[in-house]
Motif scaffolding. Structure first.
Motif: not given
Length: 160
Positions: A20-29, A47-52, A115-121
């Motif tokens: 929640h603090i750092d979206h990039s820490k989600a390493q898997t879907p 957080y929910i909005i930014k992870t769409y 995953k785009e630019d190292g982030l899962w969405y």
């Protein structure tokens, strides 16, 4: 220890809070999906909005997403996690339970993540055809009712 709402038997501070603090820490879907569920429980709208995925234009659906957060989410079951057709795609099938007006409902979805630019969405999801699995009380949704997935669309234009 405050247990994580996502049901991993870890503490919130060791599970979803760092994501929640750092979206990039989600390493898997699956980690992203669990963190999104926990964000619903903890009412973390931004957080929910930014992870769409950006193509979803989630900011436009902010009011509908807010309504989905206001549900009394009380249990998550991850049924399956699987790889997609390419390395940057993954799927998670889950059941999320919530109570509304004293009735328990179950949202069952096979979510697709990219995953785009190292982030899962989260990008989209599909729903089972079997209405009794997704709605154990057999409460029928009307075609013009808001979709339970929180998309902001009418049920008939979304999951119906």
């Amino acid at each position: 220890m405050q247990p994580c709402p996502c049901g991993t038997n870890k503490s919130y501070s060791d599970c979803c809070k760092p994501i929640h603090i750092d979206h990039s820490k989600a390493q898997t879907p699956e980690q992203l999906m669990r963190s999104r569920y926990s964000a619903h429980v903890k009412a973390l709208l931004n957080y929910i909005i930014k992870t769409y995925h950006p193509s979803c234009n989630a900011q436009i659906q902010k009011e509908a997403i807010q309504q989905s957060i206001e549900s009394d989410w009380n249990k998550l079951e991850v049924i399956n996690s699987e790889d997609g057709a390419y390395d940057q795609e993954g799927f998670v099938t889950f059941k999320a339970y919530y109570i509304e007006q004293g009735i328990q409902y179950c949202l069952e979805e096979r979510s697709r993540f990219i995953k785009e630019d190292g982030l899962w969405y989260y990008i989209d999801g599909s729903y089972p055809d079997n209405g009794s699995d997704s709605n154990p009380k057999n409460t029928k949704l009307g075609r013009n009712d808001p979709c339970t997935c929180g998309s902001g669309k009418k049920y008939k234009k979304c999951c119906g």
